[in-house]
Design a protein around this motif. Structure first.
Motif, mmCIF file in Angstrom:
data_model
loop_
_atom_site.group_PDB
_atom_site.id
_atom_site.type_symbol
_atom_site.label_atom_id
_atom_site.label_comp_id
_atom_site.label_asym_id
_atom_site.label_seq_id
_atom_site.Cartn_x
_atom_site.Cartn_y
_atom_site.Cartn_z
ATOM 1 N N HIS A 267 0.707 -1.142 -0.018
ATOM 2 C CA HIS A 267 -0.055 -0.084 -0.198
ATOM 3 C C HIS A 267 0.867 1.170 0.015
ATOM 4 N N THR A 268 0.448 2.269 -0.451
ATOM 5 C CA THR A 268 1.138 3.570 -0.608
ATOM 6 C C THR A 268 -0.178 4.614 0.084
ATOM 7 N N CYS A 310 -5.278 4.911 -0.353
ATOM 8 C CA CYS A 310 -3.954 4.085 -0.740
ATOM 9 C C CYS A 310 -3.954 4.533 -2.167
ATOM 10 N N MET A 320 -10.341 1.508 -0.500
ATOM 11 C CA MET A 320 -9.237 2.009 0.464
ATOM 12 C C MET A 320 -9.057 3.446 0.757
HETATM 13 CU CU LIG Z 1 -3.227 -0.513 -1.286
#
Ligand SMILES: [Cu+2]
Length: 327
Positions: A267-268, A310, A320
């Motif tokens: 994830h970012t 994300c 997300m």
């Molecule tokens: Cu993610």
């Protein structure tokens, strides 16, 4: 040889030494005690029933079923396990936050109120085999109805390193069949504050910070890899249904970011409206992988109702995302 003049100084020196020794011994012996039960509960990934980020898009297949049975760690006030400790809304599915200062001892009184053997396995803190909460020690497999007290030592190596901020985050989770129990929801965090940076031993929070948030990026797998059951969550909520990340302009805010899960859990985490300081580097995206633990700081500069999401395309599409609010 005017030794008689030395005596008052010697006496003062001995007295001061005794004070220092007793003070540091006291500081090192603070015990942080927690009562945590594992419980089986219903969990709603989107309590509003809708998509709060883009209402017109709805929840897609992810809205087919919103409520599932989860297992959670719940914090209680004492060993009667009758008074749950309330948590802020933004904590979502997370178990209670265990806090300590370097030099402390952590005692966690665990009660397994579920139908599965479970444990609590901590990252970062020091333990012997019986307090590992995994892999064959006495605390590694607590049967349904069972109790166990874990004792963890918060030594120097459990605290912030030279380039870390004044507090850092560690995961804890069940570790009998870890991959299964993490997906069930048995996840929490430990936040350790540096010895000389805490407000006090009773409130082991860093004094150079006004507010700390924790965000778990994780895809829960509810239906054997069926897309509708892949809940792309922040703290167990999807499509903006996690509320409460609220701060005010100019506050010193620390974000503790964690991730767990599988190879898709790369994830970012991205904040709109603000950058963060990551061990001396500026960014507005922090990359986290399964079992990553990152602590970054910000001082919000623009009031607003900002996205926090994300930045992986598929994950954004799957909900997300949430919002963080600067007043
Ligand atoms: Cu993610």
């Amino acid at each position: 040889m005017h030794t008689k003049f030395l005596w008052p100084y010697l006496a003062l020196f001995i007295l001061l030494s005794l004070l220092v020794v007793s003070f540091s011994a006291q500081a090192r012996n603070t015990t942080q005690e927690y009562w945590i039960a594992a419980e089986k509960t219903d969990w709603n990934y989107a309590p509003s029933g809708g998509n709060l980020i883009n209402p017109e898009n709805g929840l897609g297949v992810y809205g087919n079923t919103l409520v599932y049975t989860k297992y959670r760690y719940i914090g209680y006030t004492d060993n009667s396990y009758s008074q749950p400790i309330p948590q802020p809304e933004w904590m979502g599915i997370l178990g209670p936050t265990i806090r300590a200062v370097v030099g402390d001892i952590i005692k966690v009184h665990f009660l397994n109120n579920t139908d599965l053997p479970l444990s609590i396995h901590p990252h970062g803190v020091m333990y012997n085999k019986d307090n590992e909460g995994a892999d064959g020690g006495a605390g590694g497999n607590i049967p349904p109805g069972g109790r166990y007290t874990y004792t963890w030592v918060v030594d120097r190596d459990a605290g912030p390193g030279p380039d870390d901020p004044s507090s850092i985050v560690w995961l804890y989770h069940s570790h009998v069949m870890a991959e299964h129990e993490i997906n069930l929801g048995l996840i929490g965090t430990i936040i350790i504050t540096a010895a000389n940076k805490a407000r006090s031993s009773r409130g082991p929070v860093p004094r150079d910070i006004d507010q700390e948030f924790i965000a778990l990026y994780m895809i829960f797998n509810e239906e054997n890899d069926e897309e509708s059951g892949l809940k792309h969550t922040i703290n167990g909520r999807i499509f903006g249904n996690l509320t409460g990340f609220e701060t005010t302009f100019g506050q010193r805010v620390r974000w503790h970011l964690i991730a767990l899960g599988n190879e898709v859990d790369n994830h970012t985490a991205h904040w709109h409206g603000q950058t963060v300081l990551d061990r001396g580097h500026r960014t507005d995206v922090i990359e986290i992988m399964p079992a990553s633990m990152r602590s970054v700081d910000m001082i919000p500069r623009s009031p607003g109702n900002w996205l926090f999401h994300c930045h992986v395309n598929d994950h954004m599409m799957a909900g997300m995302s949430t919002r963080w609010i600067v007043k």
